[in-house]
Write a protein that holds these residues in place. Structure first.
Motif, PDB file in Angstrom:
ATOM      1  N   GLY A  41       9.591   2.233  18.669  1.00  0.00           N
ATOM      2  CA  GLY A  41      10.239   1.024  18.357  1.00  0.00           C
ATOM      3  C   GLY A  41       9.211   0.023  17.895  1.00  0.00           C
ATOM      4  O   GLY A  41       9.530  -1.144  17.407  1.00  0.00           O
ATOM      5  N   PHE A  42       8.057   0.275  18.042  1.00  0.00           N
ATOM      6  CA  PHE A  42       7.041  -0.693  17.368  1.00  0.00           C
ATOM      7  C   PHE A  42       6.838  -1.038  16.255  1.00  0.00           C
ATOM      8  O   PHE A  42       7.066  -2.288  15.714  1.00  0.00           O
ATOM      9  N   MET A  43       7.067  -0.005  15.251  1.00  0.00           N
ATOM     10  CA  MET A  43       6.907   0.012  13.881  1.00  0.00           C
ATOM     11  C   MET A  43       8.094   0.675  13.219  1.00  0.00           C
ATOM     12  O   MET A  43       8.637   1.573  13.852  1.00  0.00           O
ATOM     13  N   ARG A  96       3.281   0.891   1.802  1.00  0.00           N
ATOM     14  CA  ARG A  96       4.072   1.814   1.471  1.00  0.00           C
ATOM     15  C   ARG A  96       4.571   1.694   0.303  1.00  0.00           C
ATOM     16  O   ARG A  96       4.308   2.583  -0.831  1.00  0.00           O
ATOM     17  N   ARG A  97       4.989   0.645  -0.411  1.00  0.00           N
ATOM     18  CA  ARG A  97       5.237   0.307  -1.547  1.00  0.00           C
ATOM     19  C   ARG A  97       4.186   0.184  -2.561  1.00  0.00           C
ATOM     20  O   ARG A  97       4.563   0.792  -3.775  1.00  0.00           O
ATOM     21  N   ARG A  98       3.288  -0.289  -2.438  1.00  0.00           N
ATOM     22  CA  ARG A  98       2.189  -0.677  -3.118  1.00  0.00           C
ATOM     23  C   ARG A  98       0.972   0.391  -3.579  1.00  0.00           C
ATOM     24  O   ARG A  98       0.457   0.618  -4.660  1.00  0.00           O
ATOM     25  N   TYR A  99       0.874   1.198  -2.433  1.00  0.00           N
ATOM     26  CA  TYR A  99      -0.614   1.801  -2.294  1.00  0.00           C
ATOM     27  C   TYR A  99      -0.236   3.114  -1.236  1.00  0.00           C
ATOM     28  O   TYR A  99      -1.300   3.641  -0.884  1.00  0.00           O
ATOM     29  N   SER A 100       0.937   3.630  -1.558  1.00  0.00           N
ATOM     30  CA  SER A 100       1.083   5.006  -0.858  1.00  0.00           C
ATOM     31  C   SER A 100       0.284   6.213  -1.289  1.00  0.00           C
ATOM     32  O   SER A 100       0.245   7.035  -0.773  1.00  0.00           O
ATOM     33  N   SER A 101       0.007   5.960  -2.640  1.00  0.00           N
ATOM     34  CA  SER A 101      -1.102   7.013  -3.101  1.00  0.00           C
ATOM     35  C   SER A 101      -2.421   6.844  -2.820  1.00  0.00           C
ATOM     36  O   SER A 101      -3.107   7.945  -3.141  1.00  0.00           O
ATOM     37  N   GLU A 102      -2.986   5.837  -2.442  1.00  0.00           N
ATOM     38  CA  GLU A 102      -4.262   5.549  -2.170  1.00  0.00           C
ATOM     39  C   GLU A 102      -4.506   6.304  -0.605  1.00  0.00           C
ATOM     40  O   GLU A 102      -4.090   6.024   0.296  1.00  0.00           O
ATOM     41  N   PRO A 103      -5.793   7.094  -0.634  1.00  0.00           N
ATOM     42  CA  PRO A 103      -6.182   7.464   0.351  1.00  0.00           C
ATOM     43  C   PRO A 103      -6.296   6.753   1.565  1.00  0.00           C
ATOM     44  O   PRO A 103      -6.237   7.139   2.912  1.00  0.00           O
ATOM     45  N   THR A 104      -6.912   5.406   1.423  1.00  0.00           N
ATOM     46  CA  THR A 104      -7.258   4.641   2.582  1.00  0.00           C
ATOM     47  C   THR A 104      -5.738   3.945   3.408  1.00  0.00           C
ATOM     48  O   THR A 104      -5.752   4.079   4.323  1.00  0.00           O
ATOM     49  N   ALA A 105      -4.994   3.913   2.283  1.00  0.00           N
ATOM     50  CA  ALA A 105      -3.518   3.292   2.809  1.00  0.00           C
ATOM     51  C   ALA A 105      -2.976   4.663   3.696  1.00  0.00           C
ATOM     52  O   ALA A 105      -2.451   4.224   4.551  1.00  0.00           O
ATOM     53  N   GLN A 106      -3.018   5.846   3.006  1.00  0.00           N
ATOM     54  CA  GLN A 106      -2.543   7.076   3.759  1.00  0.00           C
ATOM     55  C   GLN A 106      -3.062   7.033   5.177  1.00  0.00           C
ATOM     56  O   GLN A 106      -2.381   7.352   6.192  1.00  0.00           O
ATOM     57  N   ASP A 107      -4.323   6.882   5.267  1.00  0.00           N
ATOM     58  CA  ASP A 107      -4.786   6.812   6.677  1.00  0.00           C
ATOM     59  C   ASP A 107      -4.173   5.979   7.274  1.00  0.00           C
ATOM     60  O   ASP A 107      -4.239   5.978   8.496  1.00  0.00           O
ATOM     61  N   GLN A 139      -2.264   6.315  11.090  1.00  0.00           N
ATOM     62  CA  GLN A 139      -2.477   5.583  12.156  1.00  0.00           C
ATOM     63  C   GLN A 139      -1.587   4.964  12.711  1.00  0.00           C
ATOM     64  O   GLN A 139      -1.099   4.952  13.921  1.00  0.00           O
ATOM     65  N   LEU A 140      -0.693   4.226  11.818  1.00  0.00           N
ATOM     66  CA  LEU A 140       0.590   3.589  12.427  1.00  0.00           C
ATOM     67  C   LEU A 140       1.582   4.697  13.046  1.00  0.00           C
ATOM     68  O   LEU A 140       2.231   4.205  13.801  1.00  0.00           O
ATOM     69  N   ARG A 141       1.816   5.700  12.300  1.00  0.00           N
ATOM     70  CA  ARG A 141       2.736   6.726  12.739  1.00  0.00           C
ATOM     71  C   ARG A 141       2.299   7.197  14.125  1.00  0.00           C
ATOM     72  O   ARG A 141       3.147   7.264  14.928  1.00  0.00           O
ATOM     73  N   ALA A 142       0.941   7.457  14.207  1.00  0.00           N
ATOM     74  CA  ALA A 142       0.727   8.022  15.560  1.00  0.00           C
ATOM     75  C   ALA A 142       0.952   6.717  16.415  1.00  0.00           C
ATOM     76  O   ALA A 142       1.312   7.200  17.747  1.00  0.00           O
ATOM     77  N   LEU A 143       0.495   5.497  16.230  1.00  0.00           N
ATOM     78  CA  LEU A 143       0.931   4.533  17.389  1.00  0.00           C
ATOM     79  C   LEU A 143       2.668   4.285  17.493  1.00  0.00           C
ATOM     80  O   LEU A 143       2.907   4.345  18.795  1.00  0.00           O
ATOM     81  N   THR A 144       3.263   4.685  16.513  1.00  0.00           N
ATOM     82  CA  THR A 144       4.640   4.643  16.739  1.00  0.00           C
ATOM     83  C   THR A 144       5.181   5.816  17.748  1.00  0.00           C
ATOM     84  O   THR A 144       6.054   5.434  18.300  1.00  0.00           O
ATOM     85  N   GLU A 145       4.359   6.823  17.561  1.00  0.00           N
ATOM     86  CA  GLU A 145       4.802   8.059  18.582  1.00  0.00           C
ATOM     87  C   GLU A 145       4.510   7.603  19.933  1.00  0.00           C
ATOM     88  O   GLU A 145       5.194   7.935  20.768  1.00  0.00           O
TER      89      GLU A 145
END
Length: 57
Positions: free
Chosen positions: A53-55, A28-39, A43-49
């Motif tokens: 509490g996992f992430m 998030r801090r270093r690469y938030s504007s990179e498309p691969t980092a956004q993807d 995916q982590l947000r989907a896992l969190t849903e």
């Protein structure tokens, strides 16, 4: 003996979770504007849903 094996398998989990959280924060801090980092973060947000509490959010 079976119980010992199961307990041994669980020991690395806190370290893996901590490492995943640190990686997420750096992504998030270093690469938030990179498309691969956004993807990756999406995916982590989907896992969190699926597993609240996992992430961190």
């Amino acid at each position: 003996m079976e119980k010992v094996a199961l307990e041994g398998d669980r020991q690395p989990m806190p370290s893996l979770i901590m490492t995943s959280r640190e990686l997420t924060a750096e992504m998030r801090r270093r690469y938030s504007s990179e498309p691969t980092a956004q993807d990756y973060l999406a995916q982590l947000r989907a896992l969190t849903e699926q597993k609240p509490g996992f992430m961190p959010r």
